[in-house]
Design an enzyme around this catalytic site. Structure first.
Site, PDB file in Angstrom:
ATOM      1  N   SER A 115      48.156  13.756 -25.706  1.00  0.00           N
ATOM      2  CA  SER A 115      48.405  12.561 -26.508  1.00  0.00           C
ATOM      3  C   SER A 115      47.474  11.421 -26.145  1.00  0.00           C
ATOM      4  O   SER A 115      47.049  11.290 -25.000  1.00  0.00           O
ATOM      5  CB  SER A 115      49.837  12.064 -26.293  1.00  0.00           C
ATOM      6  OG  SER A 115      50.787  13.000 -26.707  1.00  0.00           O
ATOM      7  N   VAL A 126      51.402   3.557 -31.373  1.00  0.00           N
ATOM      8  CA  VAL A 126      51.152   4.799 -32.099  1.00  0.00           C
ATOM      9  C   VAL A 126      50.673   5.841 -31.092  1.00  0.00           C
ATOM     10  O   VAL A 126      49.720   5.609 -30.357  1.00  0.00           O
ATOM     11  CB  VAL A 126      50.090   4.609 -33.203  1.00  0.00           C
ATOM     12  CG1 VAL A 126      49.878   5.900 -33.974  1.00  0.00           C
ATOM     13  CG2 VAL A 126      50.479   3.466 -34.140  1.00  0.00           C
ATOM     14  N   GLU A 127      51.351   6.979 -31.077  1.00  0.00           N
ATOM     15  CA  GLU A 127      50.941   8.115 -30.264  1.00  0.00           C
ATOM     16  C   GLU A 127      50.443   9.182 -31.234  1.00  0.00           C
ATOM     17  O   GLU A 127      51.122   9.510 -32.206  1.00  0.00           O
ATOM     18  CB  GLU A 127      52.132   8.646 -29.467  1.00  0.00           C
ATOM     19  CG  GLU A 127      51.827   9.884 -28.647  1.00  0.00           C
ATOM     20  CD  GLU A 127      53.061  10.430 -27.921  1.00  0.00           C
ATOM     21  OE1 GLU A 127      52.915  11.464 -27.252  1.00  0.00           O
ATOM     22  OE2 GLU A 127      54.153   9.852 -28.053  1.00  0.00           O
ATOM     23  N   VAL A 128      49.254   9.695 -30.997  1.00  0.00           N
ATOM     24  CA  VAL A 128      48.741  10.814 -31.767  1.00  0.00           C
ATOM     25  C   VAL A 128      48.556  11.965 -30.804  1.00  0.00           C
ATOM     26  O   VAL A 128      47.930  11.815 -29.745  1.00  0.00           O
ATOM     27  CB  VAL A 128      47.427  10.494 -32.501  1.00  0.00           C
ATOM     28  CG1 VAL A 128      46.864  11.717 -33.204  1.00  0.00           C
ATOM     29  CG2 VAL A 128      47.649   9.358 -33.516  1.00  0.00           C
TER      30      VAL A 128
END
Length: 133
Positions: A115, A126-128
């Site tokens: 992540s 926001v975590e991607v």
């Protein structure tokens, strides 16, 4: 899982972010993550990705029903990447978005993932993530 109970939820369809500016938020998510904007009469502007969406409610122009105290910058969510995390990091860098944490290993709903964390224009976290094979 809770003992003796069966799961009755299949997934997430959408969630809502309260934002200061729909235009600024759309521009950010389109430019940085490639989300698709959808405007429909009498409906919130939406950002589409996969089979989900993010509805945007602008402060002072929210839709009913809504959260009890909708506030810009109070979101904290994780999106699953369709592309390698290195491409996400490159897009963030190219667009001047600072990575706060990552890439780091995390445990998601389906297992181990890598992540990166960053902030949108309203300060939402926001975590991607990309699941590891």
């Amino acid at each position: 899982m809770c003992e003796g109970r069966s799961i009755i939820i299949a997934g997430i369809d959408h969630f809502v972010l309260t934002v200061r500016s729909v235009e600024d938020s759309c521009a950010f998510y389109q430019r940085v993550l490639g989300l698709e904007r959808l405007d429909e009469p009498n409906r919130p502007t939406a950002l589409l990705f996969g089979s989900q969406k993010i509805n945007l409610h602008e402060v002072g122009r929210t839709f009913e029903p809504k959260a009890r105290a909708p506030t810009p910058g109070s979101g904290d969510f994780c999106l699953v990447a369709a592309r390698p995390l290195a491409e996400i990091c490159a897009s963030l860098e190219a667009n001047g978005v600072a990575i706060e944490v990552g890439p780091v290993e995390r445990t998601g709903a389906r297992g181990t993932m890598m992540s990166v964390y960053f902030r949108d224009p309203d300060g939402n976290l926001v975590e991607v993530s990309k699941y590891t094979e």
